[in-house]
Write a protein that holds these residues in place. Structure first.
Motif, PDB file in Angstrom:
ATOM      1  N   ASN A  48     -14.426  -3.964  -9.523  1.00  0.00           N
ATOM      2  CA  ASN A  48     -13.993  -2.614  -9.181  1.00  0.00           C
ATOM      3  C   ASN A  48     -12.798  -2.190 -10.022  1.00  0.00           C
ATOM      4  OD1 ASN A  48     -15.936  -2.367  -7.157  1.00  0.00           O
ATOM      5  ND2 ASN A  48     -14.588  -3.318  -5.648  1.00  0.00           N
ATOM      6  N   ARG A  49     -11.883  -3.106 -10.162  1.00  0.00           N
ATOM      7  CA  ARG A  49     -10.694  -2.820 -10.949  1.00  0.00           C
ATOM      8  C   ARG A  49     -10.141  -4.112 -11.524  1.00  0.00           C
ATOM      9  NH1 ARG A  49      -5.403  -1.776  -7.251  1.00  0.00           N
ATOM     10  NH2 ARG A  49      -5.504  -3.675  -6.010  1.00  0.00           N
ATOM     11  N   VAL A  50      -9.424  -3.978 -12.611  1.00  0.00           N
ATOM     12  CA  VAL A  50      -8.768  -5.116 -13.254  1.00  0.00           C
ATOM     13  C   VAL A  50      -7.332  -4.733 -13.559  1.00  0.00           C
ATOM     14  CG1 VAL A  50     -10.843  -6.110 -14.282  1.00  0.00           C
ATOM     15  CG2 VAL A  50      -9.583  -4.359 -15.531  1.00  0.00           C
ATOM     16  N   GLY A  51      -6.511  -5.728 -13.744  1.00  0.00           N
ATOM     17  CA  GLY A  51      -5.133  -5.397 -14.047  1.00  0.00           C
ATOM     18  C   GLY A  51      -4.274  -6.606 -14.304  1.00  0.00           C
ATOM     19  N   TRP A  52      -2.992  -6.350 -14.298  1.00  0.00           N
ATOM     20  CA  TRP A  52      -2.002  -7.379 -14.598  1.00  0.00           C
ATOM     21  C   TRP A  52      -0.942  -7.426 -13.521  1.00  0.00           C
ATOM     22  CZ3 TRP A  52      -2.567 -10.675 -18.639  1.00  0.00           C
ATOM     23  CH2 TRP A  52      -3.517 -10.339 -19.600  1.00  0.00           C
ATOM     24  N   TYR A  53      -0.607  -8.630 -13.149  1.00  0.00           N
ATOM     25  CA  TYR A  53       0.509  -8.905 -12.260  1.00  0.00           C
ATOM     26  C   TYR A  53       1.454  -9.834 -13.015  1.00  0.00           C
ATOM     27  CZ  TYR A  53      -1.881  -6.919  -8.178  1.00  0.00           C
ATOM     28  OH  TYR A  53      -2.489  -6.076  -7.291  1.00  0.00           O
ATOM     29  N   ARG A  54       2.652  -9.968 -12.508  1.00  0.00           N
ATOM     30  CA  ARG A  54       3.591 -10.907 -13.116  1.00  0.00           C
ATOM     31  C   ARG A  54       4.441 -11.571 -12.045  1.00  0.00           C
ATOM     32  NH1 ARG A  54       7.662  -6.600 -16.205  1.00  0.00           N
ATOM     33  NH2 ARG A  54       8.681  -5.771 -14.317  1.00  0.00           N
ATOM     34  N   GLN A  55       4.926 -12.753 -12.408  1.00  0.00           N
ATOM     35  CA  GLN A  55       5.778 -13.490 -11.489  1.00  0.00           C
ATOM     36  C   GLN A  55       6.913 -14.126 -12.273  1.00  0.00           C
ATOM     37  OE1 GLN A  55       3.775 -16.409  -9.027  1.00  0.00           O
ATOM     38  NE2 GLN A  55       5.417 -16.347  -7.531  1.00  0.00           N
ATOM     39  N   ALA A  56       8.110 -13.725 -11.937  1.00  0.00           N
ATOM     40  CA  ALA A  56       9.306 -14.294 -12.557  1.00  0.00           C
ATOM     41  C   ALA A  56       9.793 -15.461 -11.701  1.00  0.00           C
ATOM     42  CB  ALA A  56      10.394 -13.233 -12.684  1.00  0.00           C
ATOM     43  N   PRO A  57      10.559 -16.375 -12.274  1.00  0.00           N
ATOM     44  CA  PRO A  57      11.060 -17.519 -11.502  1.00  0.00           C
ATOM     45  C   PRO A  57      11.815 -17.066 -10.258  1.00  0.00           C
ATOM     46  CG  PRO A  57      11.448 -17.857 -13.828  1.00  0.00           C
ATOM     47  CD  PRO A  57      10.957 -16.446 -13.688  1.00  0.00           C
ATOM     48  N   GLY A  58      11.457 -17.636  -9.126  1.00  0.00           N
ATOM     49  CA  GLY A  58      12.139 -17.323  -7.881  1.00  0.00           C
ATOM     50  C   GLY A  58      11.758 -16.005  -7.249  1.00  0.00           C
ATOM     51  N   LYS A  59      10.794 -15.326  -7.845  1.00  0.00           N
ATOM     52  CA  LYS A  59      10.382 -14.030  -7.301  1.00  0.00           C
ATOM     53  C   LYS A  59       8.911 -14.046  -6.934  1.00  0.00           C
ATOM     54  CE  LYS A  59      13.824 -11.225  -9.734  1.00  0.00           C
ATOM     55  NZ  LYS A  59      14.028 -10.018 -10.583  1.00  0.00           N
ATOM     56  N   GLU A  60       8.522 -13.068  -6.131  1.00  0.00           N
ATOM     57  CA  GLU A  60       7.124 -12.953  -5.752  1.00  0.00           C
ATOM     58  C   GLU A  60       6.319 -12.299  -6.876  1.00  0.00           C
ATOM     59  OE1 GLU A  60       7.707 -12.483  -0.890  1.00  0.00           O
ATOM     60  OE2 GLU A  60       6.805 -10.872  -2.066  1.00  0.00           O
ATOM     61  N   ARG A  61       5.042 -12.565  -6.862  1.00  0.00           N
ATOM     62  CA  ARG A  61       4.151 -11.933  -7.824  1.00  0.00           C
ATOM     63  C   ARG A  61       4.106 -10.432  -7.534  1.00  0.00           C
ATOM     64  NH1 ARG A  61      -1.489 -14.850  -9.202  1.00  0.00           N
ATOM     65  NH2 ARG A  61       0.063 -16.547  -9.335  1.00  0.00           N
TER      66      ARG A  61
END
Length: 119
Positions: free
Chosen positions: A32-45
């Motif tokens: 349905n959809r595609v995308g990008w997430y990111r996760q930095a150290p100590g943080k949530e995605r």
């Protein structure tokens, strides 16, 4: 099942540009959809950018005007062009694909690719 393989990323100085790409295989017709997430150290995605089958895009406020998501249906890829990068953009970037089959929504994730912005 959808398989996602990311490429790109790396090291860049502030103000620089990088491009990350994701190749999808498997049950791609159900995406349905595609995308990008990111996760930095100590943080949530967190969500970075997504694009739907209809071409509608959504961006995190922190990247609007700097990042651009695009999808190549012929190559089954989704890319994220990142310009004017900042140190706070440093994170592992994950490709995500959402499928919907019979009303059941499923998310698939790539293995992640590191983006580091440093002086």
């Amino acid at each position: 099942q959808v398989q996602l393989v990311e490429s790109g990323g790396g090291l860049v100085q502030p103000g620089g540009s990088l491009r990350v790409s994701c190749a999808a295989s498997g049950s791609i017709l159900n995406i349905n959809r595609v995308g990008w997430y990111r996760q930095a150290p100590g943080k949530e995605r967190e969500l970075v950018a997504v694009i739907t089958n209809g071409g509608r895009t959504e961006y995190a406020d922190s990247v609007k005007g700097r990042f651009t998501i695009s999808r190549d249906y012929a190559k089954n890829t989704v890319s994220l062009q990142m310009n004017s990068l900042k140190p706070e953009d440093t994170a592992v970037y994950y490709c995500m694909a959402e499928t919907g089959i019979g009303g059941v929504i499923s998310d698939y994730w790539g293995q992640g690719t590191q983006v580091t912005v440093f002086s």
